[in-house]
Design a protein around this motif. Sequence first.
Motif, PDB file in Angstrom:
ATOM      1  N   LEU A 114      36.776  -4.129  59.104  1.00 36.63           N
ATOM      2  CA  LEU A 114      37.637  -3.240  58.328  1.00 36.63           C
ATOM      3  C   LEU A 114      37.468  -3.455  56.826  1.00 36.63           C
ATOM      4  CD1 LEU A 114      41.021  -3.187  60.303  1.00 36.63           C
ATOM      5  CD2 LEU A 114      38.994  -1.759  60.585  1.00 36.63           C
ATOM      6  N   GLY A 115      37.090  -4.677  56.437  1.00 36.65           N
ATOM      7  CA  GLY A 115      36.947  -4.966  55.014  1.00 36.65           C
ATOM      8  C   GLY A 115      35.893  -4.115  54.342  1.00 36.65           C
ATOM      9  N   SER A 116      34.939  -3.614  55.114  1.00 40.35           N
ATOM     10  CA  SER A 116      33.865  -2.790  54.539  1.00 40.35           C
ATOM     11  C   SER A 116      34.170  -1.301  54.597  1.00 40.35           C
ATOM     12  CB  SER A 116      32.554  -3.067  55.286  1.00 40.35           C
ATOM     13  OG  SER A 116      32.682  -2.739  56.665  1.00 40.35           O
ATOM     14  N   LEU A 117      35.304  -0.923  55.213  1.00 39.30           N
ATOM     15  CA  LEU A 117      35.623   0.497  55.317  1.00 39.30           C
ATOM     16  C   LEU A 117      36.128   1.035  53.983  1.00 39.30           C
ATOM     17  CD1 LEU A 117      37.519   0.975  58.720  1.00 39.30           C
ATOM     18  CD2 LEU A 117      35.221   1.725  58.145  1.00 39.30           C
ATOM     19  N   PRO A 118      35.686   2.198  53.560  1.00 45.70           N
ATOM     20  CA  PRO A 118      36.228   2.791  52.331  1.00 45.70           C
ATOM     21  C   PRO A 118      37.701   3.148  52.526  1.00 45.70           C
ATOM     22  CG  PRO A 118      34.765   4.338  53.476  1.00 45.70           C
ATOM     23  CD  PRO A 118      34.634   3.024  54.167  1.00 45.70           C
ATOM     24  N   GLY A 119      38.489   2.907  51.484  1.00 44.74           N
ATOM     25  CA  GLY A 119      39.909   3.254  51.551  1.00 44.74           C
ATOM     26  C   GLY A 119      40.802   2.135  52.027  1.00 44.74           C
ATOM     27  N   VAL A 120      40.223   1.002  52.472  1.00 48.91           N
ATOM     28  CA  VAL A 120      41.025  -0.151  52.893  1.00 48.91           C
ATOM     29  C   VAL A 120      41.167  -1.096  51.712  1.00 48.91           C
ATOM     30  CG1 VAL A 120      41.161  -2.141  54.423  1.00 48.91           C
ATOM     31  CG2 VAL A 120      40.343   0.044  55.307  1.00 48.91           C
ATOM     32  N   ASP A 121      42.423  -1.316  51.269  1.00 44.53           N
ATOM     33  CA  ASP A 121      42.663  -2.143  50.087  1.00 44.53           C
ATOM     34  C   ASP A 121      42.905  -3.602  50.434  1.00 44.53           C
ATOM     35  OD1 ASP A 121      42.464   0.036  48.339  1.00 44.53           O
ATOM     36  OD2 ASP A 121      44.528   0.611  48.745  1.00 44.53           O
ATOM     37  N   SER A 122      43.721  -3.871  51.442  1.00 44.35           N
ATOM     38  CA  SER A 122      44.011  -5.261  51.793  1.00 44.35           C
ATOM     39  C   SER A 122      44.412  -5.363  53.254  1.00 44.35           C
ATOM     40  CB  SER A 122      45.117  -5.839  50.901  1.00 44.35           C
ATOM     41  OG  SER A 122      46.353  -5.218  51.187  1.00 44.35           O
ATOM     42  N   LEU A 123      44.170  -6.539  53.827  1.00 41.36           N
ATOM     43  CA  LEU A 123      44.493  -6.831  55.224  1.00 41.36           C
ATOM     44  C   LEU A 123      45.357  -8.078  55.259  1.00 41.36           C
ATOM     45  CD1 LEU A 123      40.892  -6.430  56.695  1.00 41.36           C
ATOM     46  CD2 LEU A 123      42.710  -4.728  56.766  1.00 41.36           C
ATOM     47  N   GLU A 124      46.423  -8.017  56.038  1.00 40.68           N
ATOM     48  CA  GLU A 124      47.358  -9.135  56.138  1.00 40.68           C
ATOM     49  C   GLU A 124      47.577  -9.417  57.623  1.00 40.68           C
ATOM     50  OE1 GLU A 124      51.740  -9.184  54.815  1.00 40.68           O
ATOM     51  OE2 GLU A 124      50.537  -9.003  52.993  1.00 40.68           O
ATOM     52  N   ALA A 140      42.441   7.141  55.434  1.00 36.42           N
ATOM     53  CA  ALA A 140      41.586   6.144  56.087  1.00 36.42           C
ATOM     54  C   ALA A 140      42.134   5.655  57.422  1.00 36.42           C
ATOM     55  CB  ALA A 140      41.385   4.950  55.154  1.00 36.42           C
ATOM     56  N   LEU A 141      43.364   6.036  57.786  1.00 32.01           N
ATOM     57  CA  LEU A 141      43.975   5.476  58.994  1.00 32.01           C
ATOM     58  C   LEU A 141      43.188   5.818  60.258  1.00 32.01           C
ATOM     59  CD1 LEU A 141      46.250   3.894  60.282  1.00 32.01           C
ATOM     60  CD2 LEU A 141      47.600   6.000  60.367  1.00 32.01           C
TER      61      LEU A 141
END
Length: 793
Positions: A114-124, A140-141
């Motif tokens: 997911l870190g490489s997907l455009p539109g994803v800012d942060s993952l928690e 991006a959802l």
Amino acid sequence: MASCKTDNCGCSSAALAPPAGIRVARYRIDNMDCPTEERLIRSRLEGFPGIATLDFDLLGRTLSIGHRLDSLAGVEAQLAALDMHAVRVDSRHTRLAIAGMDCPTEERLIRERLGSLPGVDSLEFDLLNRQLRIDHDPAALEAILAALAALDLPGRVLDEAAPANAAGDAAPRRPWWPLALSGVCATLAEVMHWVNGGNHWLVMLLALLAIGVGGLSTYRKGWIALRNRNLNINALMSIAVTGAMLIGQWPEAAMVMFLFALAEVIEARSLERARHAIRGLLALAPDTATVRQADGGWRSMPASAVQVGAQVRLRPGERIALDGVVSAGRSAVNQAPITGESLPVDKAPGDSLFAGSINGTGALEYRVSAEASHSTLARIIQAVESAQGRRAPTQRFVDRFAQVYTPAVFLVALLTALIPPLLLAGDWLEWVYRALVLLVIACPCALVISTPVTVVSGLAAAARMGILIKGGVYLEEGRRLATLALDKTGTLTHGRPVQTDFQALDGEAAQVQRVAASLAAHSDHPVSRAIARAAQEAGLQMLAVSGLEAIPGHGVRGTVDGQSCHLGNHRLIERLGLCSPAIEARLEALERQGKSVVLLAGPQGVRGLFAVADTLRDSSRAAVAELHALGVKTLMLSGDNRHTAEAIARDVGIDESCSELLPEEKLARIERLLADSPPGSVGMVGDGINDAPALARASIGFAMGAAGTDTAIETADVALMDDDLRKIPAFIRLSRATARVLRQNIALALAIKAVFLALTFSGDATLWMAVFADMGASLLVVANGLRLLRQAP
């Protein structure tokens, strides 16, 4: 005792849901990538009017600002003045339940995908509750959900308002029979191999059956990982088992796959203990409450459906379902689940009740003050859940180490398989086998999983003690505290003055006290209220007062029983010309004890002296003694006068007192301490509001009496749910225990890896031994981390 007058870097930050009235604006700041910029921005924006919270993510170079501003132009101007290139990011927060995500293996796989997907800012990530919070562009959802499905880890969108702890999907229980069948087939394959003295078609069939029944899920996960260029334990195990079959080690391949599947089941059950440690908090509040209806009757209702303002009836022995205020009845309530207090607290009309606490022998009625999802208990659970996102320093180190360790060992395994046969005339089968053993121990599962389990166990243990820690970074860094600054009023003392001394100098004592209390009852000054309250508690009736007049800075005058009387301070008596050497001596003796003195004067002279003081909390002396025993230096920062501050500090045993300080002077004092002390070694204790600048600047800020207080729970680094200062030494001891367990786990995991690396090169290690070593180490560090749960009283 002396008298004077006068940083943590977080790679990710887990913010709580903003309180009512707070809006969140998110900025990307491309030139903010280290604590230096964070401190610069924090120092500029923390005092900005309308800003409630600042949430930094240095890795993502983002800043989330909680505010009550109509326009953010002023904030953006402040950032521009610091040469910070801030761009407003309009993102959406989505919480996903992922049933198959329950260990660091899945986390790394998801993070890389997911870190490489455009539109994803942060993952928690919240592994214990199998949840993932994503900041992303609204468009991006769909791609996010599709990417998760491609990883065989489908996600379900959760309602953001739902309690974090209650919303996670439980992982589906695997049926026991495939594992049992795999074990039987693997054992039979070993027996047949020994009986026949080698491989046989039946041995290969039994081995294939054992691997197929017990290891298909491992192969499926391994293939997905390899497809996404991720060398997790499933990928490494799939390669190792396949390689073992190719070189003719059929029974061992079967036994390795069975042992791995068995160890995964045991590890999953062990991790459930850590999950239940926090979920157990949620079970403290009952699901139903007995609510008064419009017709006057009472009916049991789901707690989640009860509205603020509703009247709830509480029987003796019942657990309280919702926060509220007592409207009728008296009882003693056990608040230990919320505040950690060891003794029940008496409750009467007007007193607060907390969901999850237990009623004693009396019946109560109370008015609901907060919905179930916003109770003190719910906020505690939410805070503990969010704290998992703030990775402790050790956890960040382990994550960075793991990113290098696995590829490095994989490369060593590849070289082990090729170099001896090609360059040293080694036996191909022997060295390929050794390479496969290396692959099994190449995954740092034990190392990676030990830190979150240990930190979460510590957070849960602290919550049970009534200590709310806002992140693993504070739990781990608390062991470094060497200096603790304490506010006086409301921290060391109760914050409510009481009358401590009364001396009648002319006339009957009861009459002198009645006259003074009658004058004091007409004033809102805390000292006057203390005098009036003492007379009421003594059962004295107030007298009529006429001609009452305030004398600014001095006191009041009025006529009582036909006589003109004055009630005021030392300056008032001097102004009236009624002071004498005897009275001066009495005043000096009381003031040296840190007490404020009020005098009652009549036409003939001074009739009585009243001394008022803010009394010490019962726990203050014991807490300071415990801090000293732990090697922590104590410092009192007070806005009170020098005599009072020195008297309190002397009575408590504080090392140094600083008096007559304004809030900005307290902040300056903390900054000087930080400049002269090692990093992370300065703490500050206050009420969470008045001392906010100093609390925010200290390495760790402690807020007192946070139960039921939104601001303290949401802003403090560590919130003490009641007013017992002894919780701070308990926090330091827990922090030191957590650090010890983390070091033990790291040493244990690395030592086992090192031993098996040596055994592999010497030719003494086997595949099944490597599985035992890898998964056994994981189980050991998990069990060691769970020991922290026993720290709770």
